[in-house]
Design a protein around this motif. Structure first.
Motif, PDB file in Angstrom:
ATOM      1  N   LEU A   1       4.315 -14.230  -2.534  1.00 35.73           N
ATOM      2  CA  LEU A   1       5.139 -13.145  -3.073  1.00 35.73           C
ATOM      3  C   LEU A   1       6.605 -13.271  -2.694  1.00 35.73           C
ATOM      4  CD1 LEU A   1       2.701 -10.188  -2.285  1.00 35.73           C
ATOM      5  CD2 LEU A   1       2.959 -11.412  -4.452  1.00 35.73           C
TER       6      LEU A   1
ATOM      7  N   GLU B   1       9.027  -5.570  -2.082  1.00 33.30           N
ATOM      8  CA  GLU B   1       9.990  -6.645  -1.848  1.00 33.30           C
ATOM      9  C   GLU B   1       9.590  -7.956  -2.528  1.00 33.30           C
ATOM     10  OE1 GLU B   1      10.473  -7.019   2.348  1.00 33.30           O
ATOM     11  OE2 GLU B   1      10.670  -4.861   2.685  1.00 33.30           O
ATOM     12  N   ILE B   2       8.747  -7.871  -3.548  1.00 30.17           N
ATOM     13  CA  ILE B   2       8.240  -9.082  -4.198  1.00 30.17           C
ATOM     14  C   ILE B   2       9.370  -9.824  -4.899  1.00 30.17           C
ATOM     15  CG2 ILE B   2       6.694  -9.946  -5.998  1.00 30.17           C
ATOM     16  CD1 ILE B   2       4.847  -7.606  -5.404  1.00 30.17           C
ATOM     17  N   ASP B   3       9.383 -11.171  -4.708  1.00 26.74           N
ATOM     18  CA  ASP B   3      10.366 -12.026  -5.374  1.00 26.74           C
ATOM     19  C   ASP B   3       9.701 -12.660  -6.597  1.00 26.74           C
ATOM     20  OD1 ASP B   3      13.021 -13.528  -5.221  1.00 26.74           O
ATOM     21  OD2 ASP B   3      11.582 -15.180  -5.290  1.00 26.74           O
ATOM     22  N   LEU B   4      10.160 -12.312  -7.801  1.00 28.21           N
ATOM     23  CA  LEU B   4       9.500 -12.750  -9.032  1.00 28.21           C
ATOM     24  C   LEU B   4       9.509 -14.269  -9.229  1.00 28.21           C
ATOM     25  CD1 LEU B   4      10.473  -9.961 -11.585  1.00 28.21           C
ATOM     26  CD2 LEU B   4       8.275 -10.362 -10.469  1.00 28.21           C
ATOM     27  N   PRO B   5      10.623 -14.989  -8.976  1.00 31.10           N
ATOM     28  CA  PRO B   5      10.572 -16.459  -9.105  1.00 31.10           C
ATOM     29  C   PRO B   5       9.528 -17.098  -8.188  1.00 31.10           C
ATOM     30  CG  PRO B   5      12.842 -15.711  -9.062  1.00 31.10           C
ATOM     31  CD  PRO B   5      12.004 -14.525  -8.721  1.00 31.10           C
TER      32      PRO B   5
ATOM     33  N   TRP C   1      16.826 -20.742 -12.117  1.00 35.82           N
ATOM     34  CA  TRP C   1      15.777 -19.746 -11.940  1.00 35.82           C
ATOM     35  C   TRP C   1      15.073 -19.857 -10.582  1.00 35.82           C
ATOM     36  CZ3 TRP C   1      12.992 -20.229 -17.370  1.00 35.82           C
ATOM     37  CH2 TRP C   1      13.824 -19.651 -18.340  1.00 35.82           C
TER      38      TRP C   1
ATOM     39  N   LEU D   1       6.809 -15.623  -6.964  1.00 40.41           N
ATOM     40  CA  LEU D   1       5.488 -15.251  -7.472  1.00 40.41           C
ATOM     41  C   LEU D   1       5.120 -16.088  -8.696  1.00 40.41           C
ATOM     42  CD1 LEU D   1       3.037 -13.399  -7.397  1.00 40.41           C
ATOM     43  CD2 LEU D   1       4.322 -11.738  -8.752  1.00 40.41           C
ATOM     44  N   THR D   2       6.086 -16.373  -9.550  1.00 40.30           N
ATOM     45  CA  THR D   2       5.841 -17.178 -10.752  1.00 40.30           C
ATOM     46  C   THR D   2       5.365 -18.582 -10.386  1.00 40.30           C
ATOM     47  OG1 THR D   2       7.530 -15.946 -11.970  1.00 40.30           O
ATOM     48  CG2 THR D   2       6.861 -18.089 -12.855  1.00 40.30           C
TER      49      THR D   2
END
Length: 521
Positions: free
Chosen positions: A156, A179-183, A225, A185-186
């Motif tokens: 995450l 506090e999740i970091d989307l990149p 990204w 997590l992706t």
């Protein structure tokens, strides 16, 4: 020559190798190395060690275990369960990844190896049988959940302090859910899903390695990204360096010893289970004590060459068998291929995103759960299934080394409960009560059998003892007292078809002439 082959067991099979078998083992070793590379790095991160220590653990310890072991197909190396136990044992004593932490891990490895070697030298291999298969199943299930929870922060993109138990990790994770970091997590989910698809589509392909490489390539091609996503720390490519053990601090050794015994037992049980399973398929005889000595020696020598604790690997050993390994040389070649990569490919590892590594570790966790074994255990033995469930719960709620002890105690409790009430079939023949005892008469079963004897109605009692394998002092004393009680009431106690060693033990107490018990063939 016999003594030399005992000290150097590889002399019994190495001279019989042919160019064809060596070529086959060389190719099998390459396949094993491809599988071992991402696994070893992932396991090192689980253990709180720099990535290169996973590769070191897959080199020297593997070579020693293959050359000194007895199995043709057992391949050792770092494993997920042992890595998490090491982390749980040492992280309270030092900061993970620090030089002190690495020294403590290597010292713990040396102690566990010494414990294993001593067990092998005194030919005490049967001790590992006290850790039942149900305990291993439960511990592996719980360890898979613990590992997965521990990797969720990396998946995450959240930085969290390590916790001692899975419950505390989950509580800490829920409190930082925003506090999740989307990149990050992706990348992590992409690695996990791609690995799962490859496993289903092409089971024999190195899905871990392929998914890691593809996701890392995407992260490298799209820096706008994924440029800020954390990477695996770089290290200089070199062979396993010598790591002298720290000064032997007696107090420190005492603190690490319980963990060393627990993880050493876990490693032995895992290794012997794999070796026996593959030996039954290849029709090979396994020398358990030689295998234990090889495990101990590999960990002691491996710790000097920066290798942390290793044991048998389910995946790598299965691959060695399925790919047609002709001898333990396949494992030796696998270690040499890993060493070559550790020297020449270290720079590539620094491009691996940590969330992608977390996704690959979650994939490993999924593979650790033996669903078929758990279902079979439920069908065969509810008591053993309960031991498995208790061990899994203890793994989630307690520190992992404590969970192993809890599982062993649960197994012993159910075993003693079962043997303390041997099967007794009772019938009546005239004035004689006949008891057919289906178990040994020892201290745990003596009281139960005494109660059954005192419930007999007739003056004469006959015990069919053909299934009584042994009797201890408590059993001897109880039978003598019951025989005297029956004699005072005008009756008798007779043992029929008793084994010679049982008769001998019963006659020792007062001598053959004064023994109040009768014996019949």
């Amino acid at each position: 020559m016999h003594r030399l082959s005992h000290l150097l067991p590889f002399l019994t099979w190495l001279p019989r190798q042919t160019p064809r078998s060596v070529r086959q083992d060389l190719l099998v070793g390459l396949s094993g190395a491809i599988l071992a590379l991402p696994q070893s790095i992932a396991y090192a991160l689980i253990a709180g060690l720099p990535a290169e220590y996973g590769l070191y653990a897959a080199i020297v310890p593997v070579i020693i275990a293959c050359l000194w072991g007895s199995s043709w197909h057992l391949i050792c190396g770092p494993t997920a369960a042992i890595s998490i136990v090491l982390y749980a044992s040492v992280s309270p004593l030092a900061v993970s990844g620090s030089s002190d932490y690495i020294s403590l891990i290597l010292l713990l490895t040396f102690l566990a190896g010494a414990f294993q070697l001593v067990l092998g030298l005194v030919r005490f291999g049967a001790l590992v049988n006290f850790v039942s298969h149900s305990v291993v199943l439960g511990f592996t299930l719980g360890a898979a959940v613990v590992i997965a929870l521990g990797q969720l922060p990396n998946l995450l993109g959240i930085e969290l302090a390590s916790q001692a138990t899975a419950l505390k990790t989950l509580q800490d994770l829920l409190s930082h859910a925003g506090e999740i970091d989307l990149p990050a997590l992706t990348l992590g989910l992409a690695t996990l899903l791609l690995g799962l698809l490859l496993k289903l589509w092409r089971p024999r392909w190195p899905s871990l390695l392929i998914s890691l490489l593809l996701v890392s390539l995407v992260a490298w091609l799209l820096p706008q990204w994924f440029g800020q996503v954390a990477r695996v720390p770089a290290f200089s490519g070199q062979p396993p360096p010598l790591s002298p053990l720290p000064l032997l601090d007696f107090e420190l050794i005492l603190r690490l010893l319980p963990s060393a015994v627990a993880v050493g037992m876990l490693g032995l049980v895992t290794s012997l289970s794999i070796a026996r399973s593959l030996a039954s398929r290849s029709e090979q005889m396994i020398d358990a004590n030689q295998e234990i000595r090889a495990q101990g020696l590999s960990n002691m020598v491996g710790s000097v060459f920066s290798g942390y604790l290793s044991s048998g690997s389910f995946t790598r050993s299965g691959l060695s068998y399925d790919a047609g390994a002709r001898s333990p040389l396949a494992g030796v070649f696998s270690a040499l291929w890993v060493a070559l990569f550790a020297v020449t490919g270290a720079g590539l590892i620094a491009h691996l995103p940590i969330p992608a590594m977390a996704g690959s570790i979650l994939l490993i966790c999924w593979g650790l759960i033996d669903v078929r074994g758990i279902r079979a255990l439920f069908r065969v033995s509810r008591a053993e299934f309960l031991v498995m469930a208790l061990t899994a719960m203890a793994t989630l709620l307690l520190e992992l080394q404590t969970a192993i002890y809890a599982g062993v105690l649960a197994s012993l409790f159910f075993y003693l409960k079962r043997t303390s009430q041997p099967r007794v079939l009772q019938s009546r023949e005239g004035e004689t009560d006949v008891l057919r005892v289906g178990g040994s008469i020892f201290f745990g079963a003596a009281h139960y059998l005494q109660v059954r004897l005192q419930r007999c109605q007739g003056p004469h009692v006959l015990i069919d003892a053909r299934q009584v394998n042994f009797i201890d002092y408590s059993g001897v004393d109880m039978l003598h007292r019951e025989a005297r009680r029956l004699m005072r009431n005008g009756g008798s106690l007779t043992l029929q078809r008793a084994r010679p060693q049982v008769v001998e033990e019963l006659q020792k107490l007062e001598g053959a002439q004064a023994c109040p018990i009768r014996f019949e063939d």
